[in-house]
Design an enzyme around this catalytic site. Structure first.
Site, short mmCIF file in Angstrom:
data_model
loop_
_atom_site.label_atom_id
_atom_site.label_comp_id
_atom_site.label_asym_id
_atom_site.label_seq_id
_atom_site.Cartn_x
_atom_site.Cartn_y
_atom_site.Cartn_z
N ASP A 65 -15.49 -4.29 -5.33
CA ASP A 65 -15.51 -5.46 -4.45
C ASP A 65 -16.91 -6.06 -4.51
O ASP A 65 -17.89 -5.35 -4.75
CB ASP A 65 -15.15 -5.10 -3.01
CG ASP A 65 -14.63 -6.30 -2.22
OD1 ASP A 65 -13.39 -6.45 -2.09
OD2 ASP A 65 -15.46 -7.13 -1.77
N ASP A 73 -5.82 -7.58 -6.14
CA ASP A 73 -5.51 -8.33 -4.92
C ASP A 73 -6.65 -9.29 -4.59
O ASP A 73 -7.36 -9.11 -3.60
CB ASP A 73 -5.26 -7.35 -3.76
CG ASP A 73 -4.79 -8.06 -2.50
OD1 ASP A 73 -4.29 -9.20 -2.61
OD2 ASP A 73 -4.94 -7.49 -1.41
N ARG A 79 0.84 -1.20 0.00
CA ARG A 79 0.00 0.00 0.00
C ARG A 79 0.89 1.26 0.00
O ARG A 79 0.60 2.24 -0.66
CB ARG A 79 -0.96 -0.03 1.19
CG ARG A 79 -2.12 -1.00 0.98
CD ARG A 79 -3.18 -0.90 2.07
NE ARG A 79 -2.75 -1.49 3.31
CZ ARG A 79 -3.10 -2.71 3.75
NH1 ARG A 79 -3.92 -3.46 3.02
NH2 ARG A 79 -2.66 -3.17 4.89
N CYS A 111 -2.44 -14.67 -3.10
CA CYS A 111 -2.21 -15.09 -1.72
C CYS A 111 -2.51 -16.59 -1.59
O CYS A 111 -2.75 -17.08 -0.49
CB CYS A 111 -3.02 -14.26 -0.74
SG CYS A 111 -4.79 -14.34 -1.03
N PHE A 130 -10.92 -5.83 -6.08
CA PHE A 130 -10.90 -6.59 -4.83
C PHE A 130 -10.42 -5.67 -3.69
O PHE A 130 -9.46 -5.96 -3.00
CB PHE A 130 -9.99 -7.83 -4.94
CG PHE A 130 -10.26 -8.67 -6.15
CD1 PHE A 130 -11.26 -9.64 -6.13
CD2 PHE A 130 -9.54 -8.50 -7.33
CE1 PHE A 130 -11.51 -10.43 -7.25
CE2 PHE A 130 -9.78 -9.28 -8.45
CZ PHE A 130 -10.77 -10.26 -8.41
N1 SAH Z 1 -6.56 -5.42 -1.08
C1 SAH Z 1 -7.39 -5.51 0.11
C2 SAH Z 1 -7.64 -6.95 0.53
C3 SAH Z 1 -8.35 -7.79 -0.52
S1 SAH Z 1 -9.09 -9.23 0.14
C4 SAH Z 1 -6.74 -4.68 1.23
O1 SAH Z 1 -5.65 -4.13 1.03
O2 SAH Z 1 -7.35 -4.57 2.29
C5 SAH Z 1 -10.00 -9.84 -1.21
C6 SAH Z 1 -11.32 -9.11 -1.46
O3 SAH Z 1 -11.89 -9.69 -2.63
C7 SAH Z 1 -12.39 -9.25 -0.40
O4 SAH Z 1 -12.79 -7.98 0.04
C8 SAH Z 1 -13.57 -9.97 -1.08
O5 SAH Z 1 -14.82 -9.46 -0.67
C9 SAH Z 1 -13.32 -9.64 -2.52
N2 SAH Z 1 -13.85 -10.58 -3.51
C10 SAH Z 1 -13.86 -11.93 -3.49
N3 SAH Z 1 -14.33 -12.43 -4.64
C11 SAH Z 1 -14.63 -11.35 -5.43
C12 SAH Z 1 -15.14 -11.20 -6.76
N4 SAH Z 1 -15.43 -12.25 -7.52
N5 SAH Z 1 -15.30 -9.95 -7.22
C13 SAH Z 1 -15.00 -8.87 -6.48
N6 SAH Z 1 -14.50 -8.96 -5.22
C14 SAH Z 1 -14.32 -10.19 -4.70
#
Ligand code: SAH
Length: 396
Positions: free
Chosen positions: A249, A300, A211, A340, A227
């Site tokens: 998201d 992510d 970040r 991840c 995401f």
């Molecule tokens: N980058 C973020 C963490 C991401 S965690 C940070 O820095 O805090 C992964 C995220 O993907 C979650 O919030 C989850 O709700 C979302 N997610 C999961 N499947 C998804 C999809 N098909 N489309 C959009 N978002 C999704």
């Protein structure tokens, strides 16, 4: 040999000699002394040599996880306390006036298999993810609650991996009272963390340095954060002077908290942010069909491949989103892309991203390889600890 023991098959002591902390069920010849779940057992070679003290997990394919390779080490409350204190002390330099959150305990790599502890201000969120961690919960809580400034220890042992250990989910306060709002600063940016209903322990601390990198790179760039969860990369990009940030998201709850987090930072230009609740795969496709163009894209996604068995389907999903990202990037644009998934190696991930660029008709240059922040250390003997892989790629 006093106490229960796992006697290994001939030749199966090799990984322990390399100080890898796991013993798989297939390596065990026999169990002596009738240990219960989470009890401490001696690991013994086929030749009768003592190898390590470990936690026994009869339900799991990972049948034992090592507490200590030191002959004569006693596994007791004091052992657990020392390990927690050692791990927490290593994080002290990472906590300051601008950073009030860090992972205090990172499982095997901190000598505490199956134990995760994340600090959010004066709250610690604990995950006991293996039978040994479960057995020593009380000692873990006492040690964490005794750390300077900690007022509450809250449990979020509801990760799916607990089922593999034969453990039911468990959540709730373990010490002190959870304040009505848990707030942190990361790089001076304020976030509210929801330890009760948030994903994992509430915040993805592993992305802290990445970040920061986005903050450094975002200046005047049209940014896309797919995401986005509770807005971590979004707020970092805004703080770095992004021209605009579009965030996607699929979780309405995550987006609601993301908007709240932006409002908590009145110095950030809220008008530059747009939020979309959607499946990112579909929304990236929509953006491409609309002819949208970005200068910085962050991908992510969640863990598509928890284990190697899911790798193939996961590889397709990673390729799909990365391909779309390359299409959305302007020439010279930057992609920060992550996996991840424990089941996808760094090597495989790079191949997937290369394949995505190829299919998008783009050339890319890797500017940096990325990983988790140093409060998520990876023990040299435990490569499995390196679950987060990332690449900073420039589209040529
Ligand atoms: N980058 C973020 C963490 C991401 S965690 C940070 O820095 O805090 C992964 C995220 O993907 C979650 O919030 C989850 O709700 C979302 N997610 C999961 N499947 C998804 C999809 N098909 N489309 C959009 N978002 C999704």
């Amino acid at each position: 040999m006093a106490g229960p023991a796992l006697v290994l098959r001939p030749g199966r002591e090799r990984s322990l000699a390399l100080r890898h902390p796991w013993v798989f069920s297939g390596a065990v010849d026999r169990v002596t002394g009738d240990p219960g779940t989470g009890d401490t057992v001696a690991l013994v070679g086929a030749d009768g040599a003592w190898l390590a003290s470990a936690a026994y997990s009869p339900a799991s394919q990972i049948r034992a996880r090592v507490w200590s390779f030191t002959v004569g080490a006693t596994i007791d409350d004091a052992f657990i306390r020392r390990a927690v204190e050692r791990a927490a002390a290593a994080r002290a330099p990472m906590l300051d006036a601008r950073h009030t959150a860090a992972r205090l305990v990172h499982g095997e790599s901190d000598g505490l298999p199956g134990v995760i502890a994340d600090r959010y201000g004066d709250v610690v969120v604990l995950q006991c993810l293996a039978a040994g961690a479960e057995r020593w919960r009380a000692a873990l809580v006492a040690a964490l609650a005794a750390l300077p400034g900690v007022r509450c220890v809250y449990e979020r042992s509801d990760a799916e991996v607990r089922a593999l250990e034969g453990l039911p989910p468990r959540t709730g306060p373990l010490a002190g009272h959870l304040p009505p709002a848990v707030a942190i600063l990361e790089d001076g940016i304020a976030y509210r963390v929801d330890p009760v209903a948030g994903q994992k322990t509430g915040f993805f601390l592993d992305q802290r340095d990445n970040r920061r990198l986005v903050r450094e790179l975002a200046h005047e760039r049209r940014t896309l954060n797919a995401f986005c969860y509770t807005g971590g990369f979004t707020l970092a990009a805004l703080a770095g002077g992004a021209a605009s940030v579009a965030s996607i998201d699929s979780s309405g709850d995550a987006l609601a908290l993301a908007r709240e987090n932006l409002a908590r930072n009145p110095a950030l230009p809220a008008a530059a942010a747009t939020w979309v609740e959607a499946d990112a795969f579909a929304d990236l496709r929509r953006l491409r069909n609309d002819g949208a163009v970005f200068d910085l894209v962050v991908l992510d996604p969640p863990k598509f491949a928890p284990t190697a068995a899911h790798a193939q389907r996961a590889a397709r999903a990673y390729k799909d989103v990365n391909l779309l990202a390359f299409k959305l990037l302007a020439p010279g644009g930057l992609l920060l892309t992550f996996s991840c998934s424990g089941g996808i190696s760094a090597d495989l991930f790079r191949k997937i991203v290369a394949g995505a660029a190829l299919d998008a008709g783009a050339d890319g240059q890797v500017l940096r390889t990325l990983g988790a922040a140093p409060d998520h250390p990876v023990a040299l003997a435990f490569p499995e600890g390196e679950y987060l892989k990332g690449l900073l790629v420039r589209k040529v």
